[in-house]
Write a protein that holds these residues in place. Sequence first.
Motif, PDB file in Angstrom:
ATOM      1  N   GLY A  49       8.700   7.745  -4.468  1.00  0.00           N
ATOM      2  CA  GLY A  49      10.483   6.836  -3.877  1.00  0.00           C
ATOM      3  C   GLY A  49      10.946   5.850  -4.683  1.00  0.00           C
ATOM      4  O   GLY A  49      10.296   5.107  -5.628  1.00  0.00           O
ATOM      5  N   PHE A  50      12.016   5.316  -4.998  1.00  0.00           N
ATOM      6  CA  PHE A  50      11.687   3.776  -5.807  1.00  0.00           C
ATOM      7  C   PHE A  50      12.126   2.372  -4.793  1.00  0.00           C
ATOM      8  O   PHE A  50      11.752   2.145  -5.812  1.00  0.00           O
ATOM      9  CB  PHE A  50      13.393   3.820  -6.357  1.00  0.00           C
ATOM     10  N   VAL A  51      11.740   2.165  -3.312  1.00  0.00           N
ATOM     11  CA  VAL A  51      11.425   1.599  -2.953  1.00  0.00           C
ATOM     12  C   VAL A  51      10.483   0.938  -2.975  1.00  0.00           C
ATOM     13  O   VAL A  51      10.480  -1.328  -3.168  1.00  0.00           O
ATOM     14  CB  VAL A  51      11.853   2.262  -0.551  1.00  0.00           C
ATOM     15  N   ASN A  52       8.976   1.110  -3.331  1.00  0.00           N
ATOM     16  CA  ASN A  52       8.156   0.330  -3.137  1.00  0.00           C
ATOM     17  C   ASN A  52       7.977   0.123  -4.763  1.00  0.00           C
ATOM     18  O   ASN A  52       7.546  -1.420  -4.922  1.00  0.00           O
ATOM     19  CB  ASN A  52       6.752   1.485  -3.106  1.00  0.00           C
ATOM     20  N   PRO A  53       8.283   0.989  -5.894  1.00  0.00           N
ATOM     21  CA  PRO A  53       9.157   0.533  -7.321  1.00  0.00           C
ATOM     22  C   PRO A  53       8.830  -1.200  -6.886  1.00  0.00           C
ATOM     23  O   PRO A  53       8.753  -2.386  -7.985  1.00  0.00           O
ATOM     24  CB  PRO A  53       9.131   1.368  -7.777  1.00  0.00           C
TER      25      PRO A  53
ATOM     26  N   ILE B  47      10.688  -7.115  -7.597  1.00  0.00           N
ATOM     27  CA  ILE B  47      11.013  -8.059  -7.185  1.00  0.00           C
ATOM     28  C   ILE B  47       9.911  -9.382  -6.694  1.00  0.00           C
ATOM     29  O   ILE B  47      10.013 -10.233  -5.955  1.00  0.00           O
ATOM     30  CB  ILE B  47      12.055  -8.237  -5.914  1.00  0.00           C
ATOM     31  N   GLY B  48       8.640  -9.011  -7.053  1.00  0.00           N
ATOM     32  CA  GLY B  48       7.615 -10.415  -6.366  1.00  0.00           C
ATOM     33  C   GLY B  48       6.956  -9.837  -4.689  1.00  0.00           C
ATOM     34  O   GLY B  48       6.103 -10.340  -4.534  1.00  0.00           O
TER      35      GLY B  48
ATOM     36  N   LEU C   5       4.647  -6.035   0.707  1.00  0.00           N
ATOM     37  CA  LEU C   5       5.375  -4.974   1.774  1.00  0.00           C
ATOM     38  C   LEU C   5       5.304  -3.234   1.316  1.00  0.00           C
ATOM     39  O   LEU C   5       5.764  -2.877   2.303  1.00  0.00           O
ATOM     40  CB  LEU C   5       6.972  -5.690   1.687  1.00  0.00           C
ATOM     41  N   THR C   6       4.959  -3.290   0.241  1.00  0.00           N
ATOM     42  CA  THR C   6       5.169  -2.321  -0.171  1.00  0.00           C
ATOM     43  C   THR C   6       4.429  -1.187   1.136  1.00  0.00           C
ATOM     44  O   THR C   6       3.400  -1.821   1.673  1.00  0.00           O
ATOM     45  CB  THR C   6       4.090  -1.287  -1.608  1.00  0.00           C
TER      46      THR C   6
END
Lengths: 315, 262
Positions: free
Chosen positions: A152-156, A161-162, A166-167
């Motif tokens: 997915g793209f959420v973790n990357p 953005i530092g 939260l990942t």
Amino acid sequence: MTTHIDVQPGIALQRPGARRPPQRRDGRLALVFLAPALFFYIGFLIIPLIGTLFLSFTDWEGFTFDQLRMTGLDNYRQMAGDDVFWAAVRHNLILVVAAAVLKTVIALALAIILDNNVRFARFFQTVYLMPAVVSLVVTGVVFSLALSPTLGFVNPLLDAIGLSSLTGDWLGDTGRALPTIVVVEVWHTFGLHMTILIASLAGIPGELRESARVDGATTWQEYRHIVIPMLRPAIGVVFLLAGIESFKIFATIYVMTRGGPSHATEVLSTWGFFQAFSANNVGYGSAIMVVLLLLTFALSVLQVRSNRRAQNDLA
Amino acid sequence: MTYAVLALVALTTIFPVLWMLYSSIKPTQDILRDVFAPPTTLYFGNFDAVLQDMLIWVKNSVLVTGISLAIILVVSALAAYAFSQLRFRGRELLFVFMLVGLMVPAHALVVAGFKWISVLGIGGILALILTYGGWSSFGILVMRSFFDAVPKEIIEAARMDGASHWKILTRVLLPLARPGIATVTIFTFLWVWNDFVYPLVYLQRTEDLTVPIGILSFQSRQGVQWGPQMATLAIATIIPLVAYLIARRQFVRGIMQGAVKG
């Protein structure tokens, strides 16, 4: 058809404009006009509704009708000892409260911002409302893909953005799955509720706000003392609508987690569905659906009442 | 500051959809290499891969949505006429009874509903259409409120001119209720087009599937093939999205009406 002229005795005695009591006159004709609606409504909504209620008092497994036995309240007694059922009730409540609060707060904040002569207000409103027309299945699949820990793209994005801390596995982690569902719920319909509040804001008489401003009220005071109190009934309506909507949740969870991991996102609808279709406990599944129906019904009655109050306040 | 907040919310709202749309024209290996990157070339291979199935599912969805919508509009208009213009015993009680459907979640009825259609010996798309026909409560509520708002004098005048009930409904009331019809059309269209639970249970054969279930069946049949999956999502979304952008004003007005009258 011939022309009717109202020449019935007695009518003249009534105050003009008063509601005439229903009379039998149009009975047969009314039936003709109502018949098609009644056919579909009773045949395909009311009968399944009564059927659900009936099946909830049986231990039917859903195969042949000669295996159907009436077992009274057994299914409802079974619920008391069913840990997953209680977890589902708890998750339903968490979802309702969390999603309703978030939707209402976000919708109100955005409605107020857009109410203040912002440029491109219509553009923003159009964008915010858009997710509501995307189907829940598409929403569920898109977010499942976007949140996937491997692809997915959420973790990357969080890494970039530092916010690496939260990942995580958004839907696979028992602690995260339910909050993730709440966020998807909010994403899908906050724009609907914002639109309702924008309409209500537009309904507040301009002179009231004008006079407050003339008296030297700051924007904050204007909202605090005039706008918000006048908007309170509408906020109540939105809060309940949002709550009912989240209470009815099914597709989002079915598509994204199927109630898992280990029942962490199980709600009444998914658990009843699983019992009826996967575990062949049609009786017990129906009983769970009856609980869901009763609670939805209670919430809807509350909503109709608060809606009526809101309308009276406006009048 | 204000604009930063608005833009951030807009981005959060729009990006998942945008991402899905542009990923649908990227080959799967490109998606896997970089999920973020916008497409560098126009690649229609994903659409080719799903087109055959999707065409059938879109055709089914159009058929089911079109016929269901027509049924709901017709039965709601007729029933709303009876509730608004005719006088008969038990009218308001029956009206409340007709509104029960507004308070019922579809997935709570689907278990008994499925057994019931098997008893009736129907299934597939026919059962689906008949079932959607039962969800007319919203239509009746909205149309009645529009019919009630028409001044009595207009209807009386038409009656004096010898207009039948049918004429009053079709020539006088329905034209005046056009915004209400639009509201019912938009919300019914979206609901039926996007509905998930009825087709999930009622449709057993692959060639009967509607778009939302097709998407899911595609997922389980092929594993997650990113490119083709994105193409199914894009096709499923573009139709309601275009409808929304065309009828945006009606849609917004419908929400406001719904909230005030609901």
